[in-house]
Write an enzyme that holds these catalytic residues in place. Structure first.
Site, PDB file in Angstrom:
ATOM      1  N   ARG A 227      26.331  46.355  42.363  1.00 55.55           N
ATOM      2  CA  ARG A 227      26.360  45.294  43.377  1.00 55.55           C
ATOM      3  C   ARG A 227      27.740  45.007  43.979  1.00 55.55           C
ATOM      4  NH1 ARG A 227      22.643  40.158  42.057  1.00 55.55           N
ATOM      5  NH2 ARG A 227      24.249  39.721  40.506  1.00 55.55           N
ATOM      6  N   ASP A 228      28.758  45.775  43.620  1.00 52.21           N
ATOM      7  CA  ASP A 228      30.054  45.563  44.260  1.00 52.21           C
ATOM      8  C   ASP A 228      30.826  46.884  44.370  1.00 52.21           C
ATOM      9  OD1 ASP A 228      31.914  44.022  45.573  1.00 52.21           O
ATOM     10  OD2 ASP A 228      32.932  43.355  43.760  1.00 52.21           O
ATOM     11  N   ILE A 229      30.111  47.927  44.837  1.00 51.02           N
ATOM     12  CA  ILE A 229      30.755  49.221  45.049  1.00 51.02           C
ATOM     13  C   ILE A 229      31.641  49.126  46.287  1.00 51.02           C
ATOM     14  CG2 ILE A 229      30.377  51.648  45.613  1.00 51.02           C
ATOM     15  CD1 ILE A 229      29.646  50.972  42.778  1.00 51.02           C
ATOM     16  N   THR A 267      30.899  42.286  48.630  1.00 51.70           N
ATOM     17  CA  THR A 267      32.125  42.201  49.417  1.00 51.70           C
ATOM     18  C   THR A 267      31.809  42.540  50.869  1.00 51.70           C
ATOM     19  OG1 THR A 267      33.503  42.810  47.526  1.00 51.70           O
ATOM     20  CG2 THR A 267      34.467  43.115  49.701  1.00 51.70           C
ATOM     21  N   SER A 452      35.877  40.784  40.130  1.00 52.17           N
ATOM     22  CA  SER A 452      34.914  39.878  40.747  1.00 52.17           C
ATOM     23  C   SER A 452      34.378  38.898  39.739  1.00 52.17           C
ATOM     24  CB  SER A 452      33.744  40.675  41.340  1.00 52.17           C
ATOM     25  OG  SER A 452      34.201  41.577  42.315  1.00 52.17           O
TER      26      SER A 452
END
Length: 456
Positions: A227-229, A267, A452
């Site tokens: 969920r935050d690549i 992001t 994060s």
């Protein structure tokens, strides 16, 4: 639960020490009198809320925990047995007194509620570790935020893949939580791209994308979404003809469950459209593939897919998701790369390519000429094996609703540095005043990574 030989421990008493056998049953650790094997004397639940304190010194070898709100008890055993026990329990319970085992050396990264330090393990001076420090004040007695940390730990402890960091231990201090992980040496993909003075050779892009997809395919096989690549969360270590890639920062990761309601997170510039326009709390593994597509685009063109002067402008462009890839042919992007990129950036997640299918794409079977301007990277053994096997195969919501953590590359104020250990640099203890004076010059020498915040 890992099997091991029976460990014997004892409690010291004035008249006679009491012997206990350490056993694991139904997610619990039990201490049982050998004469009454069916009746455990002490029971410790195996969850992150359980805390164990260790004494591993030349004079004392014991572990202890609270058997009731007012009773803390020590149990003694051979140090070799306790080291085995500690290794096993590291995947299930919290430890205390991190300062007994690790020593901070350098500050690496800052997040909205956490700091990351490189640390040295005191027992063998191994510096292959980092500690993510989360202040308890940031949690503020929030059950949701605390569960977010536990969710992150439950994901990290499952990971066993060369493209993902190795989890070590979790410690609880008076004012801080400490997640100890493998130190991923290298620099962020974002920094690597910024330092280049020319376009990346497609052969290098093949390698980077291949390693990235390998890690994500493994995560997806466990039903885990990152969920935050983004380039900041991809660490490269390039040495001669070999590239090591690690996907880091699992603070927003989640394991998919049938009835689990998901939130907006990520992001701006790398978030899948179904997350930005979330309405029913449901999205799937395909969202990671869209993010990888955004990274792939940046590798190919050295610029972001969604652009803007501010984060809100970037997020708005990300939400509109108006993508035009037709101009890629004009700058000689290989057709196989264009096709794979198009399959990753499908706005409809149902049409998006899966990680395992992407690894079989013809883009990875194409041999590109290696430019002498770039480092001539070779493919991994796994990829080479794969190529030989496949050689004969054909083949309307407000922008501020999304959870965003922006990277801050400044050192924290000295009074915010965790007090779990005496601060060191290059093996030498220094005062806080010294650190304050030197922080600016030291700060620029080290690669910083984004951390994060954990959310559901």
């Amino acid at each position: 639960m890992q099997m091991f030989e029976l460990i014997i421990c004892y409690r010291k008493h004035l008249i006679a020490d009491q012997i206990y056998e350490i056993r694991f049953t139904d997610n619990t650790l039990t201490l049982t009198n050998p004469k009454r094997p069916d009746t455990p004397k002490y029971i410790l639940p195996l969850n992150w809320s359980s805390q164990i304190t260790w004494q591993l010194t030349p004079k004392e070898n014991a572990f202890g925990f609270w058997t009731s709100p007012k009773k803390f008890k020590w149990f003694h055993a051979k140090q070799s047995d306790l080291l085995i026990l500690k290794k096993i329990l590291s995947k299930f319970v919290s430890f205390t007194k991190v300062q007994d085992f690790y020593e901070a050396t350098e500050h690496l990264a800052s997040g909205s509620n956490s700091q990351v330090y490189q640390v040295v393990r005191k027992s063998d001076k191994n510096d292959n570790f980092v500690t993510k420090c989360i202040t308890k004040e940031a949690i503020q007695n929030s059950v949701e935020k605390m569960n977010g940390i536990f969710d992150e730990l439950n994901i990290l402890k499952q990971l066993n893949h060369p493209n993902l960091p190795r989890f070590e231990e979790f410690y609880v201090g008076d004012g801080t939580y400490y997640i100890v992980l493998e130190y991923c040496r290298g620099q962020s993909l974002n920094s690597y791209i910024k330092e280049l003075k020319h376009q990346l050779n497609v052969r290098i892009i093949q390698n980077i994308l291949w390693e990235l997809l390998q890690g994500i395919a493994y995560l997806h096989s466990l039903n885990i979404m990152h969920r935050d690549i983004k380039p900041e969360n991809i660490i490269l270590n390039i040495q001669e003809k070999k590239i090591d890639l690690k996907i880091v920062d699992f603070g927003l990761s989640v394991k998919l469950e049938p009835k689990k309601e998901l939130k907006k997170c990520g992001t701006p510039g790398y978030v899948a459209p179904e997350i930005i326009n979330l309405k029913n709390g449901k999205y799937g593994l395909e969202s990671d593939i869209f993010s990888i597509g955004c990274v792939f685009y940046k590798l190919l063109l050295r610029k972001d897919l969604f652009q803007g002067e501010t984060q809100n402008e970037i997020l708005s462009a990300n939400r509109r998701c108006q993508i035009n890839l037709q101009n890629l042919s004009l700058i000689h992007i290989p057709i196989t790369a264009q096709n794979l990129l198009s399959e990753m950036l499908q706005e409809d997640p149902r049409l998006r390519i899966k990680a395992t299918s992407a690894l079989q794409h013809s883009f990875f079977r194409e041999n590109f000429r290696i430019s002498t301007r770039n480092i001539p990277l070779t493919f991994s053994n796994n990829r080479a094996s794969f190529l030989s096997q496949k050689s004969n195969t054909k083949h309307q919501q407000s922008d501020d609703e999304i959870v965003v953590d922006y990277f801050n590359n400044e050192l924290p104020p000295i009074n915010q540095i965790p007090v779990f250990l005496e601060y060191h640099k290059n093996g030498q203890k220094i005062s806080q005043n010294q650190e304050n004076l030197n922080s600016q010059s030291t700060d620029s020498k080290f690669m910083f990574r984004n951390v994060s915040k954990s959310t559901g």
